[in-house]
Design a protein around this motif. Sequence first.
Motif, PDB file in Angstrom:
ATOM      1  N   GLU A 194      -6.588  -4.184  -7.684  1.00 39.45           N
ATOM      2  CA  GLU A 194      -7.465  -4.159  -6.504  1.00 39.45           C
ATOM      3  C   GLU A 194      -7.804  -2.743  -6.057  1.00 39.45           C
ATOM      4  OE1 GLU A 194      -5.189  -5.054  -2.646  1.00 39.45           O
ATOM      5  OE2 GLU A 194      -3.836  -5.790  -4.199  1.00 39.45           O
ATOM      6  N   PHE A 195      -7.098  -1.740  -6.566  1.00 43.20           N
ATOM      7  CA  PHE A 195      -7.299  -0.373  -6.090  1.00 43.20           C
ATOM      8  C   PHE A 195      -8.298   0.437  -6.909  1.00 43.20           C
ATOM      9  CE2 PHE A 195      -3.029  -1.611  -4.625  1.00 43.20           C
ATOM     10  CZ  PHE A 195      -3.287  -1.607  -3.268  1.00 43.20           C
TER      11      PHE A 195
ATOM     12  N   ARG B  83       2.300   1.716  -3.369  1.00 41.64           N
ATOM     13  CA  ARG B  83       1.261   2.272  -4.241  1.00 41.64           C
ATOM     14  C   ARG B  83       1.110   3.781  -3.996  1.00 41.64           C
ATOM     15  NH1 ARG B  83      -3.843   3.589  -3.030  1.00 41.64           N
ATOM     16  NH2 ARG B  83      -3.593   2.568  -1.036  1.00 41.64           N
ATOM     17  N   ASP B  84       1.084   4.199  -2.731  1.00 34.57           N
ATOM     18  CA  ASP B  84       0.963   5.623  -2.409  1.00 34.57           C
ATOM     19  C   ASP B  84       2.151   6.404  -2.956  1.00 34.57           C
ATOM     20  OD1 ASP B  84      -1.368   5.027  -1.081  1.00 34.57           O
ATOM     21  OD2 ASP B  84      -0.453   5.083   0.921  1.00 34.57           O
TER      22      ASP B  84
ATOM     23  N   LEU C 105      -2.005  -3.248  -9.596  1.00 33.71           N
ATOM     24  CA  LEU C 105      -2.829  -2.207  -8.982  1.00 33.71           C
ATOM     25  C   LEU C 105      -4.330  -2.433  -9.182  1.00 33.71           C
ATOM     26  CD1 LEU C 105      -0.629   0.889  -9.903  1.00 33.71           C
ATOM     27  CD2 LEU C 105      -0.899  -0.143  -7.660  1.00 33.71           C
TER      28      LEU C 105
ATOM     29  N   TYR D 109      -8.427   1.844  -9.899  1.00 35.15           N
ATOM     30  CA  TYR D 109      -8.081   3.027 -10.687  1.00 35.15           C
ATOM     31  C   TYR D 109      -8.691   2.879 -12.068  1.00 35.15           C
ATOM     32  CZ  TYR D 109      -4.530   4.145  -7.188  1.00 35.15           C
ATOM     33  OH  TYR D 109      -3.892   4.453  -6.032  1.00 35.15           O
TER      34      TYR D 109
ATOM     35  N   GLY E  29       0.826  -1.204   0.000  1.00 37.09           N
ATOM     36  CA  GLY E  29       0.000   0.000   0.000  1.00 37.09           C
ATOM     37  C   GLY E  29       0.856   1.248   0.000  1.00 37.09           C
TER      38      GLY E  29
END
Length: 189
Positions: free
Chosen positions: A65-66, A7-8, A63, A68, A4
């Motif tokens: 699961e996030f 990713r950030d 990515l 976007y 996470g």
Amino acid sequence: ARMGSVRDNIMSYAKTSEFKRIAAVVVAHKSSPAEIAEMRKAFDKYDEKKDGVISMEEFKLALSEFKYSDEELNDMFSKMDVNKNGVILYTEFLAATLEMHGRVEEKRLAEAFDHIDDDDSGFISKANLIKLLGETGPSIEKLLEEADKDGDGMISFEEFLVMFRNDNNLATEEEFPESDVAESESDQD
């Protein structure tokens, strides 16, 4: 949780200036093995095919699961792909994750500055940027403008530091009196 934060870091990296991203790649090249071991693990999670690069397909998968949008993912990917070869190299991934981790200390930035300032003038000039990026690089003028706060056509080490630190608000009003501070105050109607 660790993925996470990676990713950030990628998200905030994608929002930084092009010159800062290029400089971050130089910094990544100079990072020590201990610093990058953790990032290597994260890179390997993205690099499904284990071919040493992250393709657009792998990036989207990592990515997924996030939630976007395709547009957001394409934008992040293209901003990480500093050399525009269609894949994210390990050093480009490192640049995105290390710098945003806040791990880049002044000594490392000084090494990167010296590397870009290859004629040892004490400034990063247009000629230095052309040599670093080749003529095919992004608009050299635009890159200079991003970091050249005093408008002298060169980037001093102080300006280079401020560019890296501005997310942390380390630039002070006194350093660059003609900064955006005056403009932003006049916007408040």
